[in-house]
Design an enzyme around this catalytic site. Sequence first.
Site, PDB file in Angstrom:
ATOM      1  N   ASP A   1       0.852  -1.185   0.000  1.00 41.99           N
ATOM      2  CA  ASP A   1       0.000   0.000   0.000  1.00 41.99           C
ATOM      3  C   ASP A   1       0.895   1.245   0.000  1.00 41.99           C
ATOM      4  OD1 ASP A   1      -1.775  -2.105   0.491  1.00 41.99           O
ATOM      5  OD2 ASP A   1      -3.041  -0.911   1.829  1.00 41.99           O
TER       6      ASP A   1
ATOM      7  N   LYS B   1      -6.940   3.342  -3.501  1.00 41.92           N
ATOM      8  CA  LYS B   1      -7.361   3.268  -2.105  1.00 41.92           C
ATOM      9  C   LYS B   1      -7.591   4.680  -1.599  1.00 41.92           C
ATOM     10  CE  LYS B   1      -5.329   1.892   2.365  1.00 41.92           C
ATOM     11  NZ  LYS B   1      -4.207   1.196   3.032  1.00 41.92           N
TER      12      LYS B   1
ATOM     13  N   LYS C   1     -10.076   0.070  -2.726  1.00 39.27           N
ATOM     14  CA  LYS C   1     -10.013  -0.215  -1.289  1.00 39.27           C
ATOM     15  C   LYS C   1     -10.421   1.032  -0.524  1.00 39.27           C
ATOM     16  CE  LYS C   1      -6.835  -1.448   2.474  1.00 39.27           C
ATOM     17  NZ  LYS C   1      -5.491  -1.959   2.830  1.00 39.27           N
TER      18      LYS C   1
END
Lengths: 332, 485
Positions: free
Chosen positions: A169, A232, A268
């Site tokens: 991430d 995300k 996400k």
Amino acid sequence: MSTAFLQPGTDGSQGGAGMPASPELADVTRDNASLRRFLHGLSGVDQVGAEARAAALATRSIKTTAKAWAIDTAISMVDLTTLEGADTHGKVRSLCAKAARPDPSDPSTPAVAAVCVYPDLVATAVESLAGTGVQTASVATAFPSGRASLQTKLHDVHDAVRAGATEIDMVIDRGAFLSGRYLDVFDEIVAVKQACGAAHLKVILETGELVTLDSVRRASWLALLAGGDFIKTSTGKVTPAATPPVALVMLQAVRDFAARTGDVRGVKLAGGIRTTKEAVRYLVMVNETAGDRWLNPHTFRFGASTLLNDLLQQRHKLTTGAYDGPDYVSID
Amino acid sequence: MPSTAFEYAPAPESRDIARLKPSYGIFVNGEFRDGRGEAIKTINPADEEPLAEVAEANAADVDDAVAAARKAYEGTWSATSGAERAKYLFRIARAIQERARELAVLESLDNGKPIRESRDVDIPTAAAHFFYYAGWADKLQYAGLGPAPRPIGVAGQVIPWNFPLLMAAWKIAPALATGNTVVLKPAETTPLTALTLAEIIAECDLPPGVVNILPGGPSVGQSIVDHPGVDKIAFTGSTGVGKMIQKSVAASGKRVSLELGGKAANIIFDDAAIDQAIEGIVNGIFFNQGHVCCAGSRLLVQESVHEEVIAGLQERLQTLRLGDPLDKNTDIGAINSSAQLARVRALADSGDAEGATRWSPDCPLPDRGFWFPPTVFTGVSQANRIAREEIFGPVLSVLTFRTPAEAIEKANNTPYGLSAGIWTEKGSRILWAANKLRAGVVWANTFNRFDPASPFGGYKESGFGREGGRHGLTSYLESEGYLAQ
């Protein structure tokens, strides 16, 4: 949950690092001016209209069998996360045990998608999760601020990948994005994607700092063009984090990107999602915005720490008719 | 909608909440009694089952109601202070809120509209109208209509079936706030919420005769319109009936306001926020099954985004859920009556016959009841019937334009002029277009939004007079003032 879905090459939907996603999009990342023209040429987002649509979707009434399906699906989409300075090896091991068997009293409860930790704890997580099918995700690139040199960021990524992380991430450079240096952001994502190797890349836009939905749409496309496997919302360290209108715009971005390129990427949502009710509402939004093709952990995740416990309590209530309360689920 | 991994389980609102009674009477002089007209059964358009028996009014009942309204007007109501009238209106507004769930379920049963809409739009907006006009009741001298605007007298009001309670609120609230009394006829197929409103009015201790509610068919409407004791006619409904009313009252001295049909253009410029514009198209024409006089039934799309808009619209329409109006997840309910369904079918068939291309999402229709799928016609020309006539159903006619001037020309090329929509991210274009459009309501980057503070009404064959806002007061007041010596 099978482990196969995150192995490279098995789902065939991943764009190569920095490779043009489709021939017609090949030119748009040629230089900053082209990229800017492309991003600013995307249809605008009307804030009032987007909020109204998100609010309308939240009125869907999800009950009985639909709720049971939604709860299990949501559990399987959780990236169970601990990102504190105070994290310990013990806490990570405990979290991993919970990730693999969220409810030891009910083996029909699905495992979560991944455990998400800082790079120095990746090895502990990998060891604890061996054979469970649960992925190990790591934040990297000077999370959460992203304030480091590219070299340091890449080093951070290499560390995590070498320790066995299968998902990374990263955070984008919001300063570069907001000041219009889109190609810098693009190049950085491409470089990180390369450093990831086989690991999947989730690109954190930190939408709370982008503020407008127009920026969210542009940043989403930028990350998708650069090869991010997921976009995300947030680090979880900035408020507001995941909000319904932001989620709506990001889901529209992956939907439109897939329509244009055939390439299905994920979304996400992270930060601030704590209740089953919110999670179910987001699944409704996925279903009615991107489509049910996105309703699985390959393409939709919740980054969360406390959400899982609420999902487990609601699951238990649905199966037994009684609500146990917070003392019946583990805190880590 | 087509099958998906995420099947929403049925989530029906309980019909017991509606507290349906086996039979309903008429409401005259503060009391319920049997009407002397025919007793009819009102049915649930979603399954054609009878809901209740309603004893309709006849001409003699109209006489009684007008006499009661006259007596109430002269005896009490016109002499009641504005502040006192406001108290009653506030009380009615609160009572509607208290019984909102009951009214919403009842409305969905009788009309066929989804509970989501009756619950979130019809009933709250009806209460909002009473609250809004309650606020005006003691401030009429500041409404810009002279120092002492006066009520007109007895108002005869005839309302349609598409928003039964909401239209009753639109009519009754401003009439009472300005000191008039009312004889109101709800539509023949949807009398139940108006009669429940009568119950609320009685419970709020409104003086007898101030509001009289007479369910019935066209003959009752005609009797009200023709009645010599009525001072003002307010009608919402079809342009055909509106024209008849205007002929009937010609030279009678009655004041008239008419809110009639529409064929609104919803204009999508190529610089619009497309995702939100698609939502606006859906709200514009599929809200309330398209049974909306101001529905955005003509979509004008700039050629350069036509393909993108239609593709996105079709994808979006696949997610609409058609079925049981009481299910909280239903987006598209039933067509209100078999007569209306026949009209929608006939006009849609004319679209096929005239060469337009019909498209509907994959959407099975229930076996019983009156149903029509959301339908989009592309390749429609300005000369086609489906581009000219009001369909009053879930049918969208798509036309294209090349320049903004062409969009305005096409939008205005209709005998109607009730509403219009503009979709663009460019503020200057909104102002330019809004000034050119000949329509009573122009929405920018939204559609079908109703607020009691905003005047609503038409140009041309869409009628005259305004409802809502300060303008709505003028339909119920004589504005001549006086000069004090």
